[in-house]
Structures are given as C-alpha cells and as structure tokens.
Write an enzyme that holds these catalytic residues in place. Structure first.
Site, PDB file in Angstrom:
ATOM      1  CD  GLU A  35     115.735  59.567  92.112  1.00 31.21           C
ATOM      2  OE1 GLU A  35     114.831  59.633  91.571  1.00 31.21           O
ATOM      3  OE2 GLU A  35     116.598  61.157  91.355  1.00 31.21           O
ATOM      4  CD  GLU A  36     117.903  64.013  89.884  1.00 28.31           C
ATOM      5  OE1 GLU A  36     117.374  62.927  89.216  1.00 28.31           O
ATOM      6  OE2 GLU A  36     117.783  65.063  90.954  1.00 28.31           O
ATOM      7  CG  ASP A  70     115.055  66.228  92.671  1.00 28.45           C
ATOM      8  OD1 ASP A  70     115.294  65.085  93.886  1.00 28.45           O
ATOM      9  OD2 ASP A  70     114.983  66.012  91.328  1.00 28.45           O
ATOM     10  CG  ASP A  83     113.331  62.668  95.737  1.00 25.72           C
ATOM     11  OD1 ASP A  83     113.356  64.331  95.435  1.00 25.72           O
ATOM     12  OD2 ASP A  83     113.844  61.690  95.018  1.00 25.72           O
ATOM     13  CG  HIS A  88     114.601  68.001  87.446  1.00 24.95           C
ATOM     14  ND1 HIS A  88     115.195  66.683  86.728  1.00 24.95           N
ATOM     15  CD2 HIS A  88     114.969  67.198  88.605  1.00 24.95           C
ATOM     16  CE1 HIS A  88     115.187  65.634  87.603  1.00 24.95           C
ATOM     17  NE2 HIS A  88     115.021  66.476  88.826  1.00 24.95           N
ATOM     18  CG  HIS A 115     118.084  61.828  94.982  1.00 25.90           C
ATOM     19  ND1 HIS A 115     119.301  62.453  94.059  1.00 25.90           N
ATOM     20  CD2 HIS A 115     117.117  61.949  94.506  1.00 25.90           C
ATOM     21  CE1 HIS A 115     117.820  63.112  93.804  1.00 25.90           C
ATOM     22  NE2 HIS A 115     116.994  63.018  93.991  1.00 25.90           N
TER      23      HIS A 115
HETATM   24 ZN   LIG Z   1     114.430  63.788  93.216  1.00 25.16          ZN
END
Ligand SMILES: [Zn+2]
Length: 348
Positions: free
Chosen positions: A224-225, A190, A245, A325, A73
């Site tokens: 995706e998030e 990510d 991922d 994150h 993503h």
């Molecule tokens: Zn991800």
C-alpha cells in the site's frame, strides 16, 4: 442487535506484537505471517496468499451473493540501502512518502540479503554539534546527507560488505511502541492499527457466536505505501470494498485520536456516495460516534483497486492517527470504534 463486547486487552496485545514485527513494503512477509498465524485460530476462515504475497481470508456469510471485502495493509514506510559509502556508512532510498527528519536519530535494522541483521541508527552526515556547529540545525535533510551508522566496527565499504550488507538491502526503522493512558504511540499505526482492528472484529464476533450477513473477504495487503497494495487480491465477485486505514489528524482536520472517521474525499477524489451513506446509517443505528473528513495528501488501497479497474463501491474508514508518517499516536477509543463499525457493517 447489540454489538458484542470487544476484548481491548487482546486488541492492544495483538497490535503491539504487529507493530514490533518489522514490515517495510517489499519485506512485509513477517507481518503477513503473523496475521496468518493469528487467523489460523479461526478454522472457518479460508486463508490464501496471493502471488504478490498478500493474505486473503474468506469468511462464509449467511448469504453468499453480493460478497463484500475489507482491506488493511501490513506494509509500512522504510528504506533500502542505495549506496555503501567509502566510510562504511549507508546511504538510503526511501520506501513510501515521509520526511527524513521524522526518522532522524531513530534506531533501525538493516536486513542483509544473506539473512543477517545489523543494528544501526539514522543520522545526518554532519551529526556532531561539536564538529559541525550551526550546520547540524541548518542543513536541509535530503537523501544525499542522511546515513546509517552501523553498530559494527566498519570504516570502509569493504568492511560493511563483510557484514553481508549489499545495495538493495531493506531497512526498518524502530517503531518505538508505547501504550500509556490508553494512548498507543508508535510508528506504523498506519496501518497496523487497522489490521489489528480487523483481526479483533473477527475474534469478537466469533466469540459471540456471530457470523457475517454476507460472505466477506479480508485482504491484508503488502504494497500500500507505494500505491498498489490492493490493486490485486480482491476477487471479481466482490461488490463493495471498505478500506480500513488511518484518519489524518491535524490543523483543519475534523478527525481526532478518539474517533473513527469516514473519509469522503482524498487526493484520489470522492469515495462512493452510496456506500459511505450506508456506513453512516449503520453507525447511527449502532450508536457509533464518528467524524467525516477530507484528507489533503492521501491515497488508499480502495483507490488502488479502483485504478486497477475494480468495479466495486469503495468507502474508507479508520481511526484518527496524530502525526501520521511520523511518530504516530492514536487512542484506544478510536480503535474500539473502528472495530465496532467493522462488526456492524459485517452483521448488517
Ligand atoms: Zn495507510
């Protein structure tokens, strides 16, 4: 067959360009466009956009039955303007799952709906140590007490609106990309690390005059998030899906920044045993060192497709990313291992 040599300089160069392209979920089009432009160099790829805005690249294989898919993503964490405060500053609502302290003090762009961009930074509303004393440390960071201070002369809602800013405008936090000693430190590795890995795999195989054993679809997803990126975009004839991922690194985890990980279970439950085992076999045959792991707070686009009714085998691989994150970091070795595993899967 020996895997072709990966152009690491290219891999890192493309990754840095992608990281520096803001793409919070909902405003990920610039990153989709960058990937599309990069893949346009490979005329044998059939490129299409889904109505939802994702990019699909089909690569015809030596066999056309039982096609495969890989997904990564381009969308990232971010925020939207929730409220324009009477002092001209902005209250936000988060896009994706992160804690406010991970972006506190970070520079950001506010993308006004009329096309203007305004710089700013995210701060606690009691930011000054000389004014608020212990409260700067003791205040719990919440939606209500975090604000954007715009780099513009505004002290009222009307002046901020004069900059073109409205409720619902997108906010992107600076990635702060730095490549040093073969580490890549940045927000949003990510999942841009894995998008770059897929593009590098296509480029490496092409330059080595290799093509996939079976036809393959690459889905570059854009939601995706928030949990539903790949719920659409995988054609129904696809038999197996490898989600690419990041792997979760930290205390108690088997993953690290120098390896690629095969995730066997996350918050959505176990992945497909048969496909996971085949990936292990492929890694073994090609001398790719990998970790296996379980991620406690994690969902992937593979599961998004499963939940949407996708009748495929799903597995998940990806490079170890520290402080996910948050202000993330990985190492070139993990990126290279990811590209190798993707190529070995495509060629096998
Ligand atoms: Zn991800």
């Amino acid at each position: 067959m020996k895997l072709p040599e990966i152009d690491t300089a290219y891999l890192l160069d493309f990754l840095v360009r992608l990281l520096n392209t803001p793409s919070p979920t909902g405003l990920a089009e610039p990153a989709i466009a960058l990937v599309e432009k990069e893949l346009a160099a490979f005329p044998f790829l059939q490129l299409t956009r889904t109505r939802k805005g994702a990019l699909v690249a089909k690569w015809q294989g030596q066999k056309n039955d039982a096609p495969r898919a890989l997904t990564a993503h381009v969308d990232t964490l971010g925020a939207m303007v929730k409220e324009i405060k009477s002092n001209g500053r902005l209250k936000l609502t988060k896009i994706g799952g992160f804690a406010w302290n991970t972006v506190e003090g970070e520079g950001c762009w506010v993308f006004a709906a009329d096309g203007r961009k305004v710089r700013g930074s995210l701060l606690l509303d009691k930011a000054s140590a000389h004014v608020h004393g212990a409260a700067v440390n003791e205040t719990k960071r919440e939606d209500d007490n975090m604000e954007i201070r715009l780099d513009a002369r505004t002290a009222s809602a009307a002046e901020t609106e004069g900059l073109g800013i409205r409720v619902g405008d997108f906010v992107a936090f600076d990635p702060r990309v730095e490549v040093t000693e073969e580490f890549v430190r940045s927000r949003h590795l990510d999942d841009k690390a894995c998008v770059a890995a897929l593009v590098a795999a296509i480029k490496t195989m092409t330059e080595a005059a290799q093509s996939p054993a079976r036809s393959v679809y690459f889905l570059f997803s854009n939601y995706e998030e928030v949990g539903h990126g790949a719920s659409a975009g995988i054609p129904p004839e696809v038999q197996e899906l490898v989600a690419v991922d990041m792997a979760a690194v930290g205390a108690g985890q088997a993953s690290d920044e120098f390896h690629v990980t095969l995730c066997l279970k996350d918050s959505g439950g176990p992945y497909h045993h048969g496909l996971s085992n085949r990936l292990r076999e492929i890694a073994g045959k090609n001398g790719i060192e990998y970790r296996t792991d379980i991620y406690p707070y994690y969902g992937s686009d593979g599961e998004a497709f499963w939940r949407a009714g996708g009748d495929v085998a799903v597995a998940l691989i990806g490079p170890g990313v520290d402080a996910s994150h948050n202000y993330e970091r990985t190492h070139t070795e993990a990126l290279i291992a990811t590209v190798q595993w993707v190529m070995a899967y495509l060629l096998g």
